[in-house]
Design an enzyme around this catalytic site. Structure first.
Site, PDB file in Angstrom:
ATOM      1  CE  LYS A 161      -7.523  -1.779 -20.210  1.00  0.00           C
ATOM      2  NZ  LYS A 161      -8.554  -2.529 -19.737  1.00  0.00           N
ATOM      3  NE  ARG A 200      -8.516  -8.205 -23.180  1.00  0.00           N
ATOM      4  CZ  ARG A 200      -9.117  -7.048 -23.447  1.00  0.00           C
ATOM      5  NH1 ARG A 200      -8.571  -6.209 -24.293  1.00  0.00           N
ATOM      6  NH2 ARG A 200     -10.247  -6.745 -22.853  1.00  0.00           N
ATOM      7  NE  ARG A 258     -17.988   0.976 -19.567  1.00  0.00           N
ATOM      8  CZ  ARG A 258     -16.884   0.220 -19.601  1.00  0.00           C
ATOM      9  NH1 ARG A 258     -15.723   0.755 -19.340  1.00  0.00           N
ATOM     10  NH2 ARG A 258     -16.951  -1.060 -19.873  1.00  0.00           N
ATOM     11  NE  ARG A 281     -17.558  -2.732 -24.510  1.00  0.00           N
ATOM     12  CZ  ARG A 281     -16.334  -2.724 -23.991  1.00  0.00           C
ATOM     13  NH1 ARG A 281     -15.720  -1.578 -23.789  1.00  0.00           N
ATOM     14  NH2 ARG A 281     -15.738  -3.843 -23.685  1.00  0.00           N
ATOM     15  NE  ARG A 331     -15.187  -7.253 -21.098  1.00  0.00           N
ATOM     16  CZ  ARG A 331     -15.725  -6.047 -20.952  1.00  0.00           C
ATOM     17  NH1 ARG A 331     -17.002  -5.919 -20.620  1.00  0.00           N
ATOM     18  NH2 ARG A 331     -14.994  -4.980 -21.123  1.00  0.00           N
TER      19      ARG A 331
HETATM   20  P1  AMP Z   1     -12.027  -4.150 -24.413  1.00  0.00           P
HETATM   21  O1  AMP Z   1     -12.736  -3.038 -25.106  1.00  0.00           O
HETATM   22  O2  AMP Z   1     -10.558  -3.919 -24.310  1.00  0.00           O
HETATM   23  O3  AMP Z   1     -12.648  -4.500 -23.093  1.00  0.00           O
HETATM   24  O4  AMP Z   1     -12.187  -5.429 -25.356  1.00  0.00           O
HETATM   25  C1  AMP Z   1     -13.456  -5.958 -25.696  1.00  0.00           C
HETATM   26  C2  AMP Z   1     -13.308  -7.354 -26.227  1.00  0.00           C
HETATM   27  O5  AMP Z   1     -12.504  -7.352 -27.413  1.00  0.00           O
HETATM   28  C3  AMP Z   1     -12.597  -8.307 -25.291  1.00  0.00           C
HETATM   29  O6  AMP Z   1     -13.473  -8.877 -24.323  1.00  0.00           O
HETATM   30  C4  AMP Z   1     -12.064  -9.353 -26.272  1.00  0.00           C
HETATM   31  O7  AMP Z   1     -13.113 -10.202 -26.697  1.00  0.00           O
HETATM   32  C5  AMP Z   1     -11.664  -8.510 -27.460  1.00  0.00           C
HETATM   33  N1  AMP Z   1     -10.253  -8.062 -27.360  1.00  0.00           N
HETATM   34  C6  AMP Z   1      -9.813  -6.795 -27.200  1.00  0.00           C
HETATM   35  N2  AMP Z   1      -8.481  -6.758 -27.146  1.00  0.00           N
HETATM   36  C7  AMP Z   1      -8.051  -8.022 -27.260  1.00  0.00           C
HETATM   37  C8  AMP Z   1      -6.767  -8.623 -27.247  1.00  0.00           C
HETATM   38  N3  AMP Z   1      -5.649  -7.900 -27.094  1.00  0.00           N
HETATM   39  N4  AMP Z   1      -6.707  -9.964 -27.380  1.00  0.00           N
HETATM   40  C9  AMP Z   1      -7.807 -10.706 -27.540  1.00  0.00           C
HETATM   41  N5  AMP Z   1      -9.057 -10.217 -27.533  1.00  0.00           N
HETATM   42  C10 AMP Z   1      -9.194  -8.871 -27.407  1.00  0.00           C
END
Ligand code: AMP
Length: 292
Positions: A13, A88, A127, A139, A150
Site C-alpha cells: 500500500k 482500519r 523490506r 520499525r 498485525r
Molecule cells: P501502518 O504503518 O499502517 O502499518 O501502521 C502502523 C501502526 O500504527 C499500526 O500497527 C497501528 O498500531 C497504528 N495505526 C495506523 N493506522 C491506524 C488506524 N487507522 N487505526 C488504528 N491504529 C492505526
C-alpha cells in the site's frame, strides 16, 4: 481524486501510494506515518500511541479519525488524497463517511490489494533487510511476532471493510502479488475506467503521425491501423514505455498496410491498363479485317 488503499501489512500500500502521489500530484495520508511522526515528536497523541503501536495493537478510533479530519483540511490535500492505513475498522469507515459528507467530499474508489498471506512475512523480512542495508532505522513493529499480530488485526478488524465497501459498490480488487509496476498500471487502468483520471491525448498524435498522403486507397488503408493505434495507445497509456512500444508497432502495421494497398492499387491499375490495351488492339485488328 480521493481513494482508499486497503490491504494487509506488507501488501505494498505504502509503495503504491507514493507512486500515485508522484503521478497525480495528490497527497498520501498514512495514519501509520503520522502516528510514527507524533511518537518521534513526543506529542500527546504520540505518547498515547507509542506503546500500542510497538505491540501491534490499534490506536483508538477517535485519535486516528481526529488526525485524518485535520489533515484533509490542509491546503495540500485539496487536489486529492490517498488514504493509506485508514480506515482500519468498520467504525472508522463510518466515521470517515460522516466526515466526508460533512466536508461535501466524495470517495472515487476503494482499492484492495489482495495478497497471498504466506508471502507477506518474507516481503516484510526483505523490506527490513533493505532498510538495514541503507542504514535506515527499522520499525519496531516490523518483527515476525508483531507482524503476526498485525495480520490477525487485519483479518479480524480490517477485512470486514471489504464487505462494507463492496456493499456500497465502492470496492475494486487488484492482485497485489504482481510486480510493483504492474500493480501501478492496474491501479491506473482502474482509475481511468472509473473516470477518476483523465486519459492522455497521446493517441491523437499517433493517429496524426500515420503514413504520408498516398491517395485515396492509402488513406483508406491508414484509417484502420490509425484506429488500432488509438486503441493500443489507450490500453497502454498506463506506462509511457509500453505505450510508445505499442504505438511504434502500430505505426509499422499502418506503413505495411499502406504499402500493401498501394501495391494492390498499382497491380489493379496495371491489369486495367493491360485490358484496355488489349481491347484497343482487338479493335484495330477488327477494323483492319473489315477494310480487307
Ligand atoms: P501502518 O504503518 O499502517 O502499518 O501502521 C502502523 C501502526 O500504527 C499500526 O500497527 C497501528 O498500531 C497504528 N495505526 C495506523 N493506522 C491506524 C488506524 N487507522 N487505526 C488504528 N491504529 C492505526
Amino acid at each position: 481524486m480521493r481513494i482508499i488503499l486497503l490491504g494487509p501489512p506488507g501488501s505494498g500500500k505504502g509503495t503504491q501510494a507514493q507512486l500515485l502521489v508522484q503521478r497525480y500530484g495528490i497527497v498520501q495520508l498514512s495514519t501509520g506515518e503520522m502516528l510514527r511522526a507524533a511518537v518521534a515528536a513526543g506529542t500527546p497523541v504520540g505518547l498515547k500511541a507509542k506503546e500500542i503501536m510497538a505491540g501491534g495493537g490499534l490506536v483508538p478510533d477517535e485519535i486516528v479519525v481526529g488526525i485524518i479530519s485535520d489533515r484533509i483540511d490542509q491546503p495540500d490535500a485539496r487536489n486529492g488524497f490517498i488514504l493509506d492505513g485508514f480506515p482500519r475498522t468498520v467504525p472508522q469507515a463510518e466515521a470517515l463517511d460522516e466526515l466526508l459528507k460533512h466536508k461535501h467530499m466524495k470517495l472515487d474508489a476503494v482499492i484492495e490489494l489482495r495478497v497471498n498471506e504466506s508471502a507477506l512475512l518474507s516481503r516484510v523480512e526483505t523490506r527490513v533487510a533493505q532498510m538495514r542495508e541503507r542504514g535506515e532505522e527499522v520499525r519496531v513493529d516490523d518483527t515476525p511476532e508483531v507482524l503476526t499480530k498485525r495480520l490477525a488485526n487485519y483479518r479480524n478488524q480490517t477485512e470486514p471493510l471489504i464487505h462494507y465497501y463492496s456493499e456500497r459498490r465502492k470496492l475494486s480488487t487488484i492482485d497485489g502479488m504482481m510486480a510493483i509496476d504492474e500493480v501501478t498500471r492496474a491501479i491506473h487502468r482502474l482509475l481511468l475506467a472509473l473516470g477518476a483520471v483523465e486519459p492522455k491525448s497521446h493517441a491523437r498524435s499517433v493517429a496524426k503521425a500515420g503514413p504520408a498522403k498516398k491517395g485515396k486507397a492509402a488513406k483508406k488503408a491508414t484509417k484502420k491501423p490509425a484506429k488500432a493505434a488509438k486503441k493500443a495507445a489507450k490500453s497502454a497509456k498506463t506506462a509511457k514505455k509500453p505505450a510508445k512500444k505499442a504505438v511504434k508497432g502500430t505505426k509499422k502495421t499502418a506503413k505495411k498496410a499502406t504499402k500493401k494497398t498501394v501495391k494492390k492499387a498499382t497491380r489493379t491499375t496495371a491489369r486495367k491498363a493491360v485490358k484496355k490495351g488489349a481491347k484497343k488492339a482487338a479493335k484495330k485488328v477488327t477494323k483492319k479485317r473489315a477494310k480487307r
